[in-house]
Enzyme design. Structure first.
Site, PDB file in Angstrom:
ATOM      1  N   GLU A 148     -26.920   0.223  62.715  1.00  0.00           N
ATOM      2  CA  GLU A 148     -26.759  -0.914  63.626  1.00  0.00           C
ATOM      3  C   GLU A 148     -27.042  -2.197  62.864  1.00  0.00           C
ATOM      4  OE1 GLU A 148     -28.742  -1.056  67.389  1.00  0.00           O
ATOM      5  OE2 GLU A 148     -28.606   1.113  67.654  1.00  0.00           O
ATOM      6  N   ASP A 199     -34.693  -7.967  72.812  1.00  0.00           N
ATOM      7  CA  ASP A 199     -35.445  -7.841  71.573  1.00  0.00           C
ATOM      8  C   ASP A 199     -36.896  -8.264  71.735  1.00  0.00           C
ATOM      9  OD1 ASP A 199     -33.186  -7.000  70.163  1.00  0.00           O
ATOM     10  OD2 ASP A 199     -32.545  -9.064  69.815  1.00  0.00           O
TER      11      ASP A 199
END
Length: 273
Positions: free
Chosen positions: A54, A65
């Site tokens: 990724e 995040d």
């Protein structure tokens, strides 16, 4: 998109299944601490046994995040890293010999700003196999799903423990694999996971024939092994990004750069299920 690029991820999962192995899927923030080092780290991750990678596009206002990846994004953004830069980095890694399928992890706003026609044209030109857009709900994803199918790009959905009755709808338009979120909240290293996570993963498996991977919070070899028993892939993000952060002083010094890269490789190698 070439047939090789389109099938790269499917072939990886098929080969691993034949061998009775689980995919290790590291996450890396592109441009942290700089592009040259990102390319070197990609090579180290592949040497350590990564199966799929990724590539995180740094973003100033992330929803999914946690603090470790937010700090990495801030460092990358100071270097003017953007969506197209990340695609170019993937192609440079491929030209340098990488065989890994690359997944672009980005939020929808940069995609929208680029324009969908241009975005998918660039995905093709830069050999991106998959796409994760965490802030694009399934209810608003019809256009992206159709464009992804036409372009031969795997649009990989996130399914959370709270998805419940929406699971079937979310996975119905998926390709490549289904990404199960192991814990509620943002990314980050954890010592425990959502209660009932095994039952949740089992319910996702019942809803799709695609490979199922799990991520968010997985940071140790023991945790990888625990989920490898019930999933086709395990994603490790924050722990790797933190390791990169820890060795930046080594990476920034030409005399110790190779030691910093070696520490990243060894950390990832010991995660391999």
């Amino acid at each position: 998109m070439t047939t090789e690029t389109t099938n790269r991820m499917d072939l990886t999962f098929r080969k691993l299944k034949e061998e009775g192995r689980t995919a290790l899927i590291p996450f890396l923030t592109v441009g942290d601490p700089d592009l040259e080092t990102t390319l070197a780290i990609i090579a180290e991750l592949e040497a350590a046994g990564a199966d799929i990678l990724e590539l995180g596009v740094p973003y100033s206002d992330p929803l999914a995040d946690g603090p470790v990846i937010q700090r990495a994004s801030s460092r990358a953004l100071r270097g003017n890293i953007h969506l197209r830069t990340c695609m170019e980095t993937a192609l440079k890694a491929r030209q340098a010999g990488s065989k890994l399928p690359f997944i672009l992890f980005t939020y929808y706003n940069p995609v929208m700003q680029m324009g969908l026609d241009n975005f998918f044209s660039l995905l093709d030109a830069h050999e991106i196999s998959g796409l994760i857009i965490p802030d694009l709900p399934v209810e608003e994803s019809a256009d992206m799903r159709e464009r992804s199918r036409t372009a031969g790009v795997n649009l990989i959905p996130l399914v959370a423990p709270t998805s419940s009755e929406r699971i079937a709808r979310i996975v119905s338009g998926a390709s490549g694999f289904v990404y199960c979120v192991s814990s509620l909240g943002v990314t980050g290293e954890r010592s425990s996971f959502h209660t009932g996570v095994d039952e949740f993963i089992a319910s996702v498996r019942q809803a799709t024939d695609l490979p199922v991977a799990v991520g968010f919070g997985i940071s140790t070899a023991e945790q990888v092994a625990r989920f490898a028993r019930i999933c086709d892939g395990v994603v490790v993000g924050s722990a790797i990004v933190r390791k990169v952060e820890d060795v930046i002083p080594l990476l920034d010094n030409p005399a110790t750069r190779s030691e910093g890269l070696l520490q990243i490789r060894e950390f990832v190698a010991q995660l391999k299920p």
